[in-house]
Design a protein around this motif. Structure first.
Motif, mmCIF file in Angstrom:
data_model
loop_
_atom_site.group_PDB
_atom_site.id
_atom_site.type_symbol
_atom_site.label_atom_id
_atom_site.label_comp_id
_atom_site.label_asym_id
_atom_site.label_seq_id
_atom_site.Cartn_x
_atom_site.Cartn_y
_atom_site.Cartn_z
ATOM 1 N N GLU A 246 0.777 -1.089 -0.148
ATOM 2 C CA GLU A 246 0.025 0.011 -0.076
ATOM 3 C C GLU A 246 0.838 1.299 0.031
ATOM 4 N N THR A 247 1.898 1.122 0.777
ATOM 5 C CA THR A 247 2.947 2.389 1.091
ATOM 6 C C THR A 247 3.556 2.738 -0.740
ATOM 7 N N ILE A 248 3.976 1.658 -1.186
ATOM 8 C CA ILE A 248 4.412 1.773 -2.790
ATOM 9 C C ILE A 248 3.408 2.194 -3.543
ATOM 10 N N ARG A 249 2.436 1.764 -3.611
ATOM 11 C CA ARG A 249 1.237 1.936 -4.367
ATOM 12 C C ARG A 249 0.890 3.468 -4.273
ATOM 13 N N MET B 123 9.581 6.246 4.413
ATOM 14 C CA MET B 123 9.549 5.069 3.489
ATOM 15 C C MET B 123 9.272 6.011 2.092
ATOM 16 N N SER B 124 8.121 6.626 2.177
ATOM 17 C CA SER B 124 7.530 7.356 0.961
ATOM 18 C C SER B 124 8.585 8.426 0.446
ATOM 19 N N TRP B 125 9.312 9.111 1.537
ATOM 20 C CA TRP B 125 10.255 10.220 1.178
ATOM 21 C C TRP B 125 11.385 9.458 0.291
ATOM 22 N N VAL B 126 11.778 8.215 0.687
ATOM 23 C CA VAL B 126 13.030 7.519 0.128
ATOM 24 C C VAL B 126 12.549 7.249 -1.180
ATOM 25 N N ILE B 127 11.275 6.762 -1.506
ATOM 26 C CA ILE B 127 10.929 6.323 -2.726
ATOM 27 C C ILE B 127 10.735 7.736 -3.675
ATOM 28 N N GLU B 128 10.302 8.669 -3.144
ATOM 29 C CA GLU B 128 10.241 9.952 -4.147
ATOM 30 C C GLU B 128 11.630 10.399 -4.344
ATOM 31 N N ASN B 129 12.444 10.393 -3.555
ATOM 32 C CA ASN B 129 13.692 10.734 -3.920
ATOM 33 C C ASN B 129 14.708 9.878 -5.181
ATOM 34 N N ALA C 149 18.221 9.463 2.574
ATOM 35 C CA ALA C 149 17.429 8.402 2.140
ATOM 36 C C ALA C 149 18.115 7.029 2.667
ATOM 37 N N LYS C 150 19.477 7.162 2.485
ATOM 38 C CA LYS C 150 20.200 6.169 3.057
ATOM 39 C C LYS C 150 20.171 5.846 4.729
ATOM 40 N N ARG C 151 20.064 7.081 5.304
ATOM 41 C CA ARG C 151 20.082 7.152 6.684
ATOM 42 C C ARG C 151 18.604 6.611 6.947
ATOM 43 N N VAL C 152 17.612 7.091 6.455
ATOM 44 C CA VAL C 152 16.302 6.667 6.881
ATOM 45 C C VAL C 152 16.113 5.045 6.635
ATOM 46 N N VAL C 153 16.735 4.428 5.483
ATOM 47 C CA VAL C 153 16.698 2.979 5.366
ATOM 48 C C VAL C 153 17.738 2.208 6.260
#
Length: 366
Positions: A227-230, A264-270, A334-338
């Motif tokens: 759902e997060t990815i979608r 996680m949405s922030w990482v994907i968006e980046n 993004a790397k820090r978040v993951v």
């Protein structure tokens, strides 16, 4: 650092060699005293002097054998050898390989041979230069690691402070925009423009919340990873160039893993924005989610400009950017978040100049 370690080892080695030569001189004096005592009948005073010379050796192992390997005398041997004649003779032969025995010619013709070795202290000191060099090297390496860790910690606090300040600055105009949005909805609630602006305001609110979470430990309350990815895909697909063929491949079953949806949405968006920039607004962009070896993998693949080896190695470093006006913060955060918040990793799994880049996020399942 290497020069310092080498200098210490060389200096220590010179000291050990000097001590070794001094011990050889002491043995030579001892042999001369024995020979003198055998050649002449010394006076009482000379005998006392010879006895003093002979007894001054308190550390150097010495074995005196005749031509037939019969033991005449031995001193300061290790306890392991004991009084066994065979072992003493064998030890003398080993000593002879290290230092040539000194011959004492006797009038009777049965010449004597003095075998000797380094004292136990000198043998131990032989390893001292290398041990000292090793400890100095360890000290320098630890100091380097400590300073680097302190620097990274300071950088972390700096980025966290900047992120929280950004969230604070966004908050004021965002509140005003939300108020005006409510007024617009009252006047024309069914307008498509109102709905789209409302989505963007919600997105700004999400961005503000993302920045405010940097530097604090987020709660991993979300579980539906699909759902997060979608949600990210649906939002970004309508806001990137229509010349980009943006597709999403999700597994048919639900992937449940604890995560923070906002971060996680922030990482994907980046990753998506970096891919769009690399393709200069047109090309093929593919996002895939799948499982492998109990890990959740998210891949963002583009057919853009690609990266050089140097660019790929530095892509996640704070402040590094291939864009003229880039700050080099997106991929670093993004790397820090993951890594820090989701116990995972993010890397460039494949890149080639002119053919594109594939970013991969790895989330370990609990």
């Amino acid at each position: 650092m290497t020069l310092v370690v080498v200098a210490i080892v060389i200096a220590s080695t010179l000291v050990v060699n000097y001590l070794r030569k001094e011990e050889v001189k002491r043995v030579d004096i001892l042999v001369k005293a024995i020979k003198f005592q055998q050649d002449v009948t010394p006076s009482l005073e000379v005998q006392e002097l010879l006895l003093t010379i002979y007894s001054s050796n308190t550390t150097i192992p010495v074995i005196i054998l005749d031509e037939h390997n019969q033991i005449i005398e031995y001193k300061h041997l290790s306890k392991e050898v004991g009084d066994n004649s065979y072992d003493i003779v064998e030890l003398a032969k080993k000593m002879g390989k290290k230092y040539p025995p000194i011959e004492i010619k006797v009038q009777s013709g049965n010449n004597q041979f003095v075998y000797y070795d380094n004292s136990r202290m000198l043998n131990n000191l032989q390893y001292f230069p290398f041990l000292l060099g090793f400890f100095v090297l360890c000290y320098f390496l630890f100091s380097f690691w400590f300073l680097r860790t302190v620097k990274k910690t300071d950088e972390g606090y700096l980025w966290a402070g900047l992120a929280k300040e950004t969230a604070h600055q966004i908050g004021t105009p965002l509140s005003s925009m939300m108020g005006w949005m409510e007024i617009m909805k009252l006047e024309n609630p069914d307008s498509d423009g109102v709905h789209e602006i409302e989505k963007d305001i919600e997105r700004l609110r999400t961005i503000s919340e993302r920045f405010s979470k940097i530097g604090s430990v987020p709660e991993l309350n979300d579980t539906d990873f699909n759902e997060t990815i979608r949600e990210n895909y649906d939002y970004l697909k309508t806001r990137i160039s229509g010349k980009i063929n943006f597709t999403l491949h999700l597994p048919t079953y639900s992937i449940l893993v604890p995560h923070n949806r906002i971060l996680m949405s922030w990482v994907i968006e980046n990753l998506i924005k970096n891919a769009v920039d690399a393709m200069k607004g047109q090309g093929t962009l593919q996002m895939s989610v799948f499982e492998r070896n109990k890990n959740i993998l998210v891949e963002v693949k583009d057919n853009g400009s690609g990266m050089t080896k140097y660019q790929a190695q530095n892509a996640f470093k704070p402040g590094y950017s291939t864009k003229k006006r880039g700050w080099g913060l997106g991929l670093s955060l993004a790397k820090r978040v993951v890594q820090e918040y989701h116990n995972g990793d993010i890397k460039i799994s494949q890149t080639e100049i002119g053919k594109g880049t594939t970013f991969r996020i790895i989330i370990r399942k609990p």
